[in-house]
Enzyme design. Structure first.
Site, PDB file in Angstrom:
ATOM      1  N   ASP A 115       0.805  -1.222   0.000  1.00  0.00           N
ATOM      2  CA  ASP A 115       0.000   0.000   0.000  1.00  0.00           C
ATOM      3  C   ASP A 115       0.840   1.274   0.000  1.00  0.00           C
ATOM      4  O   ASP A 115       0.382   2.327   0.451  1.00  0.00           O
ATOM      5  CB  ASP A 115      -0.955   0.015   1.203  1.00  0.00           C
ATOM      6  CG  ASP A 115      -1.981  -1.096   1.134  1.00  0.00           C
ATOM      7  OD1 ASP A 115      -2.305  -1.527   0.012  1.00  0.00           O
ATOM      8  OD2 ASP A 115      -2.461  -1.543   2.189  1.00  0.00           O
ATOM      9  N   GLU A 116       2.059   1.198  -0.521  1.00  0.00           N
ATOM     10  CA  GLU A 116       2.941   2.368  -0.553  1.00  0.00           C
ATOM     11  C   GLU A 116       3.268   2.799  -1.976  1.00  0.00           C
ATOM     12  O   GLU A 116       4.113   3.654  -2.192  1.00  0.00           O
ATOM     13  CB  GLU A 116       4.243   2.073   0.208  1.00  0.00           C
ATOM     14  CG  GLU A 116       4.060   1.805   1.687  1.00  0.00           C
ATOM     15  CD  GLU A 116       3.630   3.044   2.462  1.00  0.00           C
ATOM     16  OE1 GLU A 116       3.920   4.167   1.996  1.00  0.00           O
ATOM     17  OE2 GLU A 116       2.990   2.886   3.519  1.00  0.00           O
TER      18      GLU A 116
END
Length: 299
Positions: free
Chosen positions: A244-245
């Protein structure tokens, strides 16, 4: 920044015959716009949309998206590509890519049990709102099989269980690699490994149920209600090895209050997720998104 898209509206959600997109990016310097325009003008191309951005005109990075119309585009592409290679790469030292916008991108979709994002993409593709084809939907559960087959799209079930990733990921790579141009995770509830991302060989787009990285994990809308949030939202991003980066493509929010139930938050959140993912897929397939390390420039 120059950002004019008026001509895109004629077929902004569909395929454009004899149109191409040209993406140019690299170190900023004077004369880039003129040099690119001269290459296109010399071959009879008409620029119909132009967007550009410089993050620092004194030695920063430059990004440009040009959409142009050129009769007989397919036959003209080899000569045009050679000219762009010489001027844009050799003389200006920039990276470029050119794509025929009459050719839809092949989008492979990964799904689990949730249907809201998956079916929204399939409806938009059927209605001609997305310039894509969907060669397959792959899921780790059989629940959505009938929904997918209703659209005449192959459904492939690749089970997964526990922490085991190697075998199902290897099977999915065998299905996807070479057959799709981008992979979209339509609420696919498994974490993908770096090896999968490397082996599949195309960009992977995910939809996340918040402004990252808040409320990670199960029951996000329950957690949001317990915290008394006033905004819920969704984030579409490219997937990287860092969970999720990855570079963010699009985000949106909707205002809520203490009065909403978990079910109502979930319903409203699903609406935002659908819209954000659809915009991210559309923009990617229109070549509007340029990745620059861990950020995106959307033109």
């Amino acid at each position: 920044m120059i950002h004019t898209n008026a001509a895109d509206t004629t077929a902004s959600h569909g395929l454009l015959h004899d149109h191409a997109s040209l993406i140019v990016h690299g170190p900023d310097r004077p004369g880039i716009v003129a040099a690119v325009a001269d290459v296109l003008r010399a071959r009879g191309a008409n620029i119909v949309a132009l967007g550009q951005h410089s993050d620092n005109p004194a030695g920063g990075a430059f990004f440009q998206r040009t959409v142009f119309h050129l009769p007989g585009l397919s036959a003209a592409l080899p000569e045009l590509e050679a000219a762009l290679h010489h001027v844009v790469r050799d003389e200006l030292g920039l990276t470029w890519r050119l794509r025929d916008l009459s050719v839809p991108l092949r989008v492979g979709i990964l799904a689990s049990r949730s249907t809201h994002c998956l079916l929204d993409l399939l409806w938009r593709q059927r209605r001609g709102e997305l310039p894509i084809t969907v060669p397959m939907v792959v899921s780790n559960h059989p629940d959505v099989a009938d929904d997918v087959r209703f659209f005449g799209i192959p459904f492939l079930h690749v089970p997964s269980a526990g922490a085991e990733r190697e075998l199902p990921e290897k099977e999915m790579v065998g299905l996807l690699a070479g057959n799709v141009d981008v992979v979209v995770l339509a609420r696919y509830m498994r974490v993908l490994s770096g090896k999968f991302l490397n082996d599949v060989g195309v960009p992977v787009i995910n939809i996340h149920h918040s402004f990252l990285p808040a409320f990670i994990g199960a029951g996000p809308y329950r957690k949001a209600r317990e915290r008394g949030v006033k905004l819920i939202g969704a984030t579409a991003h490219y997937v990287t090895e860092d969970l999720d980066e990855g570079p963010i493509i699009e985000q949106d929010v909707v205002r809520v209050s203490h009065a909403e139930s978990v079910a109502e938050l979930t319903r409203r959140g699903a609406d935002v997720e659908r819209q954000v993912l659809a915009r991210a897929v559309l923009w990617h397939c229109q070549d509007r998104v340029i990745r620059d390390h861990n950020r995106t420039i959307v033109l």
